[in-house]
Scaffold this active site. Sequence first.
Site, PDB file in Angstrom:
ATOM      1  N   ARG A  98      -1.966   2.978  -2.335  1.00 59.25           N
ATOM      2  CA  ARG A  98      -2.014   3.007  -3.654  1.00 59.25           C
ATOM      3  C   ARG A  98      -2.994   1.560  -4.344  1.00 59.25           C
ATOM      4  O   ARG A  98      -2.702   0.606  -3.840  1.00 59.25           O
ATOM      5  CB  ARG A  98      -0.808   2.839  -4.580  1.00 59.25           C
ATOM      6  CG  ARG A  98      -0.800   2.645  -5.771  1.00 59.25           C
ATOM      7  CD  ARG A  98       0.552   2.451  -6.894  1.00 59.25           C
ATOM      8  NE  ARG A  98       0.120   2.216  -7.941  1.00 59.25           N
ATOM      9  CZ  ARG A  98       0.955   1.292  -8.843  1.00 59.25           C
ATOM     10  NH1 ARG A  98       2.099   0.525  -8.215  1.00 59.25           N
ATOM     11  NH2 ARG A  98       0.448   0.942  -9.945  1.00 59.25           N
ATOM     12  N   HIS A 143      -4.832  -0.651 -14.301  1.00 60.15           N
ATOM     13  CA  HIS A 143      -3.821  -1.473 -13.623  1.00 60.15           C
ATOM     14  C   HIS A 143      -4.083  -2.981 -14.376  1.00 60.15           C
ATOM     15  O   HIS A 143      -4.567  -4.076 -13.690  1.00 60.15           O
ATOM     16  CB  HIS A 143      -3.838  -1.617 -12.479  1.00 60.15           C
ATOM     17  CG  HIS A 143      -2.520  -2.282 -11.762  1.00 60.15           C
ATOM     18  ND1 HIS A 143      -1.500  -1.793 -11.066  1.00 60.15           N
ATOM     19  CD2 HIS A 143      -1.975  -3.594 -12.170  1.00 60.15           C
ATOM     20  CE1 HIS A 143      -0.723  -2.736 -10.544  1.00 60.15           C
ATOM     21  NE2 HIS A 143      -0.657  -3.552 -11.280  1.00 60.15           N
ATOM     22  N   GLU A 188       2.771   0.326 -15.395  1.00 65.35           N
ATOM     23  CA  GLU A 188       3.881  -0.383 -16.200  1.00 65.35           C
ATOM     24  C   GLU A 188       3.561  -0.700 -17.648  1.00 65.35           C
ATOM     25  O   GLU A 188       3.157  -1.934 -18.075  1.00 65.35           O
ATOM     26  CB  GLU A 188       3.970  -1.886 -15.626  1.00 65.35           C
ATOM     27  CG  GLU A 188       4.405  -1.711 -14.217  1.00 65.35           C
ATOM     28  CD  GLU A 188       4.781  -3.051 -13.520  1.00 65.35           C
ATOM     29  OE1 GLU A 188       4.612  -4.237 -13.925  1.00 65.35           O
ATOM     30  OE2 GLU A 188       5.785  -2.897 -12.619  1.00 65.35           O
ATOM     31  N   ASN A 330       8.403   1.613 -10.822  1.00 67.52           N
ATOM     32  CA  ASN A 330       8.278   0.365 -10.235  1.00 67.52           C
ATOM     33  C   ASN A 330       9.883  -0.583 -10.530  1.00 67.52           C
ATOM     34  O   ASN A 330      10.077  -0.633 -11.502  1.00 67.52           O
ATOM     35  CB  ASN A 330       7.087  -0.703 -10.806  1.00 67.52           C
ATOM     36  CG  ASN A 330       5.649  -0.007 -10.518  1.00 67.52           C
ATOM     37  OD1 ASN A 330       5.761   1.179 -10.001  1.00 67.52           O
ATOM     38  ND2 ASN A 330       4.858  -0.625 -10.909  1.00 67.52           N
ATOM     39  N   TYR A 332      12.346  -3.970  -9.262  1.00 67.86           N
ATOM     40  CA  TYR A 332      12.505  -5.071  -8.509  1.00 67.86           C
ATOM     41  C   TYR A 332      13.745  -5.754  -8.448  1.00 67.86           C
ATOM     42  O   TYR A 332      14.455  -6.099  -7.711  1.00 67.86           O
ATOM     43  CB  TYR A 332      11.396  -6.267  -9.033  1.00 67.86           C
ATOM     44  CG  TYR A 332      10.191  -5.865  -8.702  1.00 67.86           C
ATOM     45  CD1 TYR A 332       9.749  -6.452  -7.286  1.00 67.86           C
ATOM     46  CD2 TYR A 332       9.232  -5.154  -9.482  1.00 67.86           C
ATOM     47  CE1 TYR A 332       8.315  -6.168  -7.155  1.00 67.86           C
ATOM     48  CE2 TYR A 332       7.867  -4.792  -9.010  1.00 67.86           C
ATOM     49  CZ  TYR A 332       7.456  -5.340  -7.833  1.00 67.86           C
ATOM     50  OH  TYR A 332       6.186  -5.088  -7.864  1.00 67.86           O
ATOM     51  N   GLU A 400       6.471   0.748  -6.748  1.00 66.85           N
ATOM     52  CA  GLU A 400       6.499  -0.679  -6.357  1.00 66.85           C
ATOM     53  C   GLU A 400       7.953  -1.170  -6.068  1.00 66.85           C
ATOM     54  O   GLU A 400       8.798  -0.639  -6.759  1.00 66.85           O
ATOM     55  CB  GLU A 400       5.950  -1.538  -7.705  1.00 66.85           C
ATOM     56  CG  GLU A 400       4.491  -1.453  -7.811  1.00 66.85           C
ATOM     57  CD  GLU A 400       3.670  -2.536  -8.621  1.00 66.85           C
ATOM     58  OE1 GLU A 400       4.476  -3.334  -8.925  1.00 66.85           O
ATOM     59  OE2 GLU A 400       3.017  -2.374  -9.074  1.00 66.85           O
TER      60      GLU A 400
END
Length: 492
Positions: A98, A143, A188, A330, A332, A400
């Site tokens: 990606r 992005h 995002e 995404n 985390y 991600e």
Amino acid sequence: MAFANVVALLCFLATSIFTVEGEVRRFPDTISFGVATASYQVEGAWNVSDKGENIWDRFTHTTDSIRDRSNGDVACDSYNQHRRDIEMLKELGVDYYRFSISWTRILPDGFSNRLSQDGIAYYNTLINDLLEANITPYVTIYHWDLPQRLQDLGGWANPMMADYYTDFAKVAFEAFGDRVKHWLTFNEPWVICYQGYGMIEKAPALDMSGIADYLCGHSLLKAHAKAYHLYDDVYRPTQNGRIGWTLNTNYHEAASQSPADREAAERAMQFELGWFGHPVFSSEGDYSQILKDRVNQKSSEQGYPRSRLPEFTSEEVAYLKGTCDFFGLNHYSTNFVRMPTMALKSSKVSFDDDLGVEKFVDPAWPGSEADWLKVVPWGFRNLLNWIRNSYNSPEIIVFENGFPDRDDKDDVDRINYYNGYMNALLDAMEDGCNVTAYTAWSLMDNFEWSDGYTQRYGLYHVDFNDPMRTRTPKASAMYYKSILETRTIERD
Ligand SMILES: *[C@@H]1O[C@H](CO)[C@@H](O)[C@H](O)[C@H]1NC(C)=O
Ligand SMILES: *[C@@H]1O[C@H](CO)[C@@H](O)[C@H](O)[C@H]1NC(C)=O
């Protein structure tokens, strides 16, 4: 007993017997694995050929907002070193890569009347070399590196951006769509608007929370839907690809099972993931009722003549609904959320004031080089289930997931992170979440936005003092490679 049942029974016995250390879990054959990067973070070559200036060129060159005063002028120099990048992808054994397209590299002025042949050639070579290496390209169209010229016109707060963005996407579909079958319109949106327009953490650092962030989100949603429909109507019939976007969120876990705390956690989910998720993935469409109600009520208390959150017409609600072929995520980290005990008495207009909850973390959770990133694998499992329950069991692609450290090649903490989170992924799949791909962020250390080169997310180490930007596999690269080779992981 059918053969499949015998196998299932044996597997069951095997898992029951070997529940000791070293038990191995297998990923289903339906899941594929990749790694990700983004243009500004890795390419460098910021002023080669006729490339135009973007907002990250401007932000890094003219402010002191980057922690180590660095920039992406050279970064990993992937513009010149993409062959080495592809070697690394082959070493890892990924199914796909990606990466994103730098808008001003292919449209130097931001508009589609003038194309850069050198820019187009760079991505053609990258795509062709990936395909040659049997690695599928996954392309993020945007992005974060907006043309500075378009920022001067207001950037995402300008409603015309939906058209300018779609012109850019059209160039990408035309130039690369014969070979690229996996598209993401945006990376995002929440970060673009909340941090870039509401705060000062990301370019263009507009610092107008509660106003500019909602304007940004509104035209970004329209831009996404317009590009989706363009692809769907004009390109899909001949190019046969898929298109969506990728949304980021922390998981917001209720601090207690009290109705107030559960309401607070759900509200936090609706403000963060739901801001962009609800209009596209929910069955009713539009912004969620809680987002509309909160911002409307606050705006009226604050004396505004209308809600600071713009409204969609019913035609727009319908136009936005369902504009993703999958749910891109995404993720985390996780935090707890509770309802404030007293109304937070703040007169400052902001997104967080509109949300009106308290967030905190458990001090026992392991940390990372980033303050906000605590290691909480079960939050990933809960989040995937939240998406399954809220949006009618969509296909989910994790675009991600990763861990930042300072600069460590023997990166045991990153290995522990991936082990925990990939086990949580398997837990969620066993719960019934339909996850079809998983992406590690990132292939290599790169320019980490306002944190410059002080936070490293790479599976490969990059020596930023070396003109060659030499890449070296870290322990985590070997770990990820072994998971991809065996399609198994040790139970944590
Ligand atoms: C490009 O930028 C570099 C700094 O990163 C500078 O040294 C160089 O002169 C610039 N080249 C051109 C053609 O402007
Ligand atoms: C998961 O999603 C894929 C792709 O959309 C689909 O083909 C598959 O049937 C789904 N699986 C389940 C169990 O829903």
